[in-house]
Design a protein around this motif. Sequence first.
Motif, mmCIF file in Angstrom:
data_model
loop_
_atom_site.group_PDB
_atom_site.id
_atom_site.type_symbol
_atom_site.label_atom_id
_atom_site.label_comp_id
_atom_site.label_asym_id
_atom_site.label_seq_id
_atom_site.Cartn_x
_atom_site.Cartn_y
_atom_site.Cartn_z
ATOM 1 N N ILE A 1 -49.221 46.335 13.537
ATOM 2 C CA ILE A 1 -50.168 47.356 13.995
ATOM 3 C C ILE A 1 -50.466 48.368 12.895
ATOM 4 N N ASN A 2 -49.510 48.599 11.995
ATOM 5 C CA ASN A 2 -49.768 49.505 10.876
ATOM 6 C C ASN A 2 -50.943 49.017 10.040
ATOM 7 N N VAL A 3 -50.996 47.709 9.783
ATOM 8 C CA VAL A 3 -52.055 47.146 8.947
ATOM 9 C C VAL A 3 -53.328 46.882 9.752
ATOM 10 N N MET A 4 -53.191 46.415 10.993
ATOM 11 C CA MET A 4 -54.336 45.913 11.758
ATOM 12 C C MET A 4 -54.861 46.899 12.799
ATOM 13 N N GLY A 5 -54.329 48.100 12.851
ATOM 14 C CA GLY A 5 -54.780 49.074 13.832
ATOM 15 C C GLY A 5 -56.274 49.346 13.756
ATOM 16 N N LYS A 6 -56.849 49.706 14.895
ATOM 17 C CA LYS A 6 -58.292 49.981 14.976
ATOM 18 C C LYS A 6 -58.500 51.252 15.781
ATOM 19 N N LYS A 7 -59.312 52.139 15.262
ATOM 20 C CA LYS A 7 -59.558 53.427 15.915
ATOM 21 C C LYS A 7 -60.055 53.221 17.346
ATOM 22 N N ASP A 8 -59.496 54.015 18.274
ATOM 23 C CA ASP A 8 -59.890 53.999 19.685
ATOM 24 C C ASP A 8 -59.566 52.679 20.389
ATOM 25 N N HIS A 9 -58.618 51.918 19.828
ATOM 26 C CA HIS A 9 -58.251 50.646 20.438
ATOM 27 C C HIS A 9 -56.737 50.445 20.427
ATOM 28 N N ALA A 10 -56.263 49.691 21.400
ATOM 29 C CA ALA A 10 -54.914 49.120 21.367
ATOM 30 C C ALA A 10 -55.045 47.670 20.931
ATOM 31 N N LEU A 11 -53.925 47.102 20.470
ATOM 32 C CA LEU A 11 -53.931 45.721 19.997
ATOM 33 C C LEU A 11 -52.868 44.942 20.760
ATOM 34 N N ARG A 12 -53.284 43.890 21.436
ATOM 35 C CA ARG A 12 -52.314 43.021 22.084
ATOM 36 C C ARG A 12 -51.908 41.927 21.103
ATOM 37 N N LEU A 13 -50.624 41.918 20.802
ATOM 38 C CA LEU A 13 -50.094 40.947 19.843
ATOM 39 C C LEU A 13 -49.230 39.920 20.560
ATOM 40 N N ASP A 14 -49.513 38.662 20.320
ATOM 41 C CA ASP A 14 -48.663 37.568 20.770
ATOM 42 C C ASP A 14 -47.587 37.399 19.698
ATOM 43 N N CYS A 15 -46.364 37.785 19.996
ATOM 44 C CA CYS A 15 -45.302 37.795 18.988
ATOM 45 C C CYS A 15 -44.840 36.397 18.602
ATOM 46 N N ARG A 16 -45.284 35.394 19.318
ATOM 47 C CA ARG A 16 -44.932 34.011 18.972
ATOM 48 C C ARG A 16 -45.959 33.414 18.017
ATOM 49 N N SER A 17 -47.231 33.554 18.338
ATOM 50 C CA SER A 17 -48.276 32.926 17.516
ATOM 51 C C SER A 17 -48.920 33.886 16.518
ATOM 52 N N LEU A 18 -48.716 35.193 16.715
ATOM 53 C CA LEU A 18 -49.362 36.274 15.948
ATOM 54 C C LEU A 18 -50.870 36.348 16.207
ATOM 55 N N GLU A 19 -51.335 35.718 17.279
ATOM 56 C CA GLU A 19 -52.716 35.935 17.708
ATOM 57 C C GLU A 19 -52.821 37.357 18.265
ATOM 58 N N TYR A 20 -53.976 37.969 18.063
ATOM 59 C CA TYR A 20 -54.126 39.348 18.524
ATOM 60 C C TYR A 20 -55.545 39.597 19.010
ATOM 61 N N TYR A 21 -55.644 40.560 19.927
ATOM 62 C CA TYR A 21 -56.933 40.957 20.493
ATOM 63 C C TYR A 21 -56.942 42.470 20.641
ATOM 64 N N TYR A 22 -58.110 43.058 20.466
ATOM 65 C CA TYR A 22 -58.264 44.509 20.621
ATOM 66 C C TYR A 22 -58.770 44.840 22.022
ATOM 67 N N PHE A 23 -58.280 45.963 22.537
ATOM 68 C CA PHE A 23 -58.726 46.458 23.835
ATOM 69 C C PHE A 23 -59.041 47.944 23.707
ATOM 70 N N PRO A 24 -60.140 48.413 24.313
ATOM 71 C CA PRO A 24 -60.517 49.823 24.160
ATOM 72 C C PRO A 24 -59.470 50.746 24.764
ATOM 73 N N LEU A 25 -59.108 51.759 24.004
ATOM 74 C CA LEU A 25 -58.150 52.751 24.497
ATOM 75 C C LEU A 25 -58.882 54.084 24.640
ATOM 76 N N LYS A 26 -59.846 54.074 25.537
ATOM 77 C CA LYS A 26 -60.637 55.264 25.817
ATOM 78 C C LYS A 26 -60.210 55.780 27.184
ATOM 79 N N LEU A 27 -59.443 56.847 27.177
ATOM 80 C CA LEU A 27 -58.815 57.331 28.403
ATOM 81 C C LEU A 27 -59.633 58.410 29.096
ATOM 82 N N ASN A 28 -60.874 58.609 28.622
ATOM 83 C CA ASN A 28 -61.808 59.546 29.260
ATOM 84 C C ASN A 28 -61.223 60.955 29.352
ATOM 85 N N ASN A 29 -60.844 61.380 30.541
ATOM 86 C CA ASN A 29 -60.370 62.760 30.730
ATOM 87 C C ASN A 29 -58.875 62.908 30.505
#
Length: 394
Positions: free
Chosen positions: A172-200
Amino acid sequence: MEAHEIHKAFIDIYGQPDLLVRSPARINLIGEHTDYNGGFVLPAAINKETYFAISGNGTRTCNVYSKHFDETVTFELDDIKPSDKSWANYLIGAVDQVQKNGYKVHGFNIVFGGNIPIGAGLSSSASVECGLIFSINELFSLGIEPVEIIKMGQKAENEFVGVQCGIMDQFINVMGKKDHALRLDCRSLEYYYFPLKLNNYCIILCNSLVSHSLATSAYNTRKEECLRGVEIIKAHYPEVESLRDVKLPMLQHLLPELGENVFNRCKFVIEENLRVLESCDQLQKGDVAGFGRNLYDSHYGLALTYKVSCPELDFLIGFTINKPQVVGARMMGGGFGGCTINIVENTYKDDFIQAISDAYQQRFEIMPEIYEVAPAEGTSEAAVSECVNTKSSL
């Protein structure tokens, strides 16, 4: 300690730097103790950072100055060995990995420091390791790919420092993305970004400032219990390679053979993986309340089923219950101390910080440290000109 301070310190010691780099801390939103079980984690890089100012020096010698410790360590590229300064080994180990992977490193001068709270469980070590490898890569145009930086950072900590961490922190240190969380599959190292916009809502971390002696021994015991569970389950279900492959009915069927402790450890990991997947769907839909409920479920699983919490963490979580302005909270990290993560209404955050600080101090005679954080970009270059402008505007 901010970027302009690191920039100024470099100028005072070595002159103008060739490069300025920022390398973030991280939080793990949900997915605890799943990494070493081949499961899923959901981290985010945050706006707490280590800064590096660096220049080549045309020699085979590296001079590393820590602004935090006000110390310089010098080492030779042709004679890499551990330092008696523990902080320096994270950097020396990172350089060692770059060289072992066949890349040509030249001597450099570097000043580093930042605003990541040490010992808070926000992974300052991965920030230092990957931040330095990134800096060397950019400075000497080595062409190291991001996934290589991640693996080198982890190996530096495993092999040189001697801490058997997983790969999540470096990833996550290298692959982090602003305003997003990253789901990492610790077995395959596949990853996907999900919006981390918590509004209020905002993310507030409460540092308990405790670290119980049980932390290391209990962590190792939990790993052993999970491995033992996989061995027993695999004897009945040969397709199982890790707890990631186990379904709850399979586990329930083998309760007598597993025993209560091993059963509970495995049960938590299986349920936590499901919570990670569900949390990603909730973030995608903007369902902050549902996401918050999963945080609470994760904490109670960690406390009651995996048994890695402690009175201080449980008090901090208990304080948030029945407060409608807090939609979710849990302990974060390996356990027995460290931080809790809290999702708090923006309009309530100041009152929350004051109230939870007062209550915790009254109960334990410790004033907790509180940090508001936001999802940030992974390790990246910062323009020196921007640093100079920032400095001149202060």
